[in-house]
Design a protein around this motif. Structure first.
Motif: not given
Length: 68
Positions: A64-66, A58, A61-62
């Protein structure tokens, strides 16, 4: 050492190339083997970052999407 002078002699070129191959083998051989968890029978350890804090998928993922 000049390369034109080196390759005038077969023996000098042979020793030079053997040294290059030996160096390449020595450098490639220094890579550590990854530990196998199957042999130890233990569960996989929680990965940690450079500060010593544990992280999970998780958190990745945070990050990677930031960016956007």
């Amino acid at each position: 050492m000049g390369f034109s002078r080196l390759f005038r002699s077969r023996w000098a070129a042979l020793f030079w190339s053997a040294g290059i191959l030996w160096t390449a083998y020595d450098v490639a051989n220094d890579a550590p083997e990854p530990p196998t968890n199957a042999a130890s029978g233990m569960a996989a350890a929680q990965p940690i970052d450079a500060t010593g804090a544990a992280f999970d998928a998780h958190d990745l993922a945070v990050l990677a999407n930031a960016g956007g």
